[in-house]
Design a protein around this motif. Structure first.
Motif, PDB file in Angstrom:
ATOM      1  N   ARG A  21     -22.306 -38.191 -13.048  1.00 38.05           N
ATOM      2  CA  ARG A  21     -23.335 -38.391 -12.025  1.00 38.05           C
ATOM      3  C   ARG A  21     -23.474 -37.170 -11.122  1.00 38.05           C
ATOM      4  O   ARG A  21     -24.578 -36.777 -10.755  1.00 38.05           O
ATOM      5  N   TYR A  25     -26.801 -34.888 -10.730  1.00 40.50           N
ATOM      6  CA  TYR A  25     -27.360 -34.614  -9.409  1.00 40.50           C
ATOM      7  C   TYR A  25     -27.569 -33.115  -9.205  1.00 40.50           C
ATOM      8  O   TYR A  25     -28.617 -32.681  -8.732  1.00 40.50           O
ATOM      9  N   SER A  28     -30.509 -31.998 -11.220  1.00 45.71           N
ATOM     10  CA  SER A  28     -31.799 -32.391 -10.638  1.00 45.71           C
ATOM     11  C   SER A  28     -32.172 -31.487  -9.461  1.00 45.71           C
ATOM     12  O   SER A  28     -33.337 -31.128  -9.294  1.00 45.71           O
TER      13      SER A  28
END
Length: 127
Positions: A21, A25, A28
């Motif tokens: 995750r 992140y 992104s």
């Protein structure tokens, strides 16, 4: 990532999921920075290419502000793992934009004459 190869501690599924995750992140954030820098580059180049706006005396100010913002975005890209995109962004900020100040008028003039030549030939060929 821990050195599971060198130690007897293996990551649990929740630790691997947390790392995944975090990596998503970071990816992104880097992608948003890249998209923002690309849009800023395109918009800046278009604004400088339109002579009807009367912004010729502001071109260097526009290049300076855009290059500053693109540099910040490039640092963020490099920080979050997109090193090549960050370097390309820096190249665009410090080479492409200043070069565009000198070449925009010629590019627009050549593009306009090329477009009119193609339209004239299409009209002659297709009636």
């Amino acid at each position: 990532m821990s050195g599971a190869f060198l130690s007897d501690h293996r990551q649990s599924a929740s630790e691997r999921e947390a790392e995944r995750r975090i990596a998503e992140y970071h990816e992104s954030i880097a992608k948003r920075c890249y998209n923002g820098a690309t849009w800023l580059l395109v918009i800046t180049m278009v604004i400088m290419a339109i002579p009807q706006l009367g912004l010729e005396r502001w071109h260097w100010h526009l290049v300076g502000v855009s290059a500053l913002i693109m540099t910040i975005l490039a640092v963020q890209m490099i920080r979050y793992g997109r090193i090549s995109n960050g370097l390309v962004c820096l190249l665009c900020a410090f080479a492409v934009l200043p070069g565009w100040v000198y070449l925009a008028d010629d590019v627009v003039r050549v593009g306009t004459s090329f477009f009119t030549m193609i339209v004239t030939q299409w009209r002659a060929k297709f009636g």
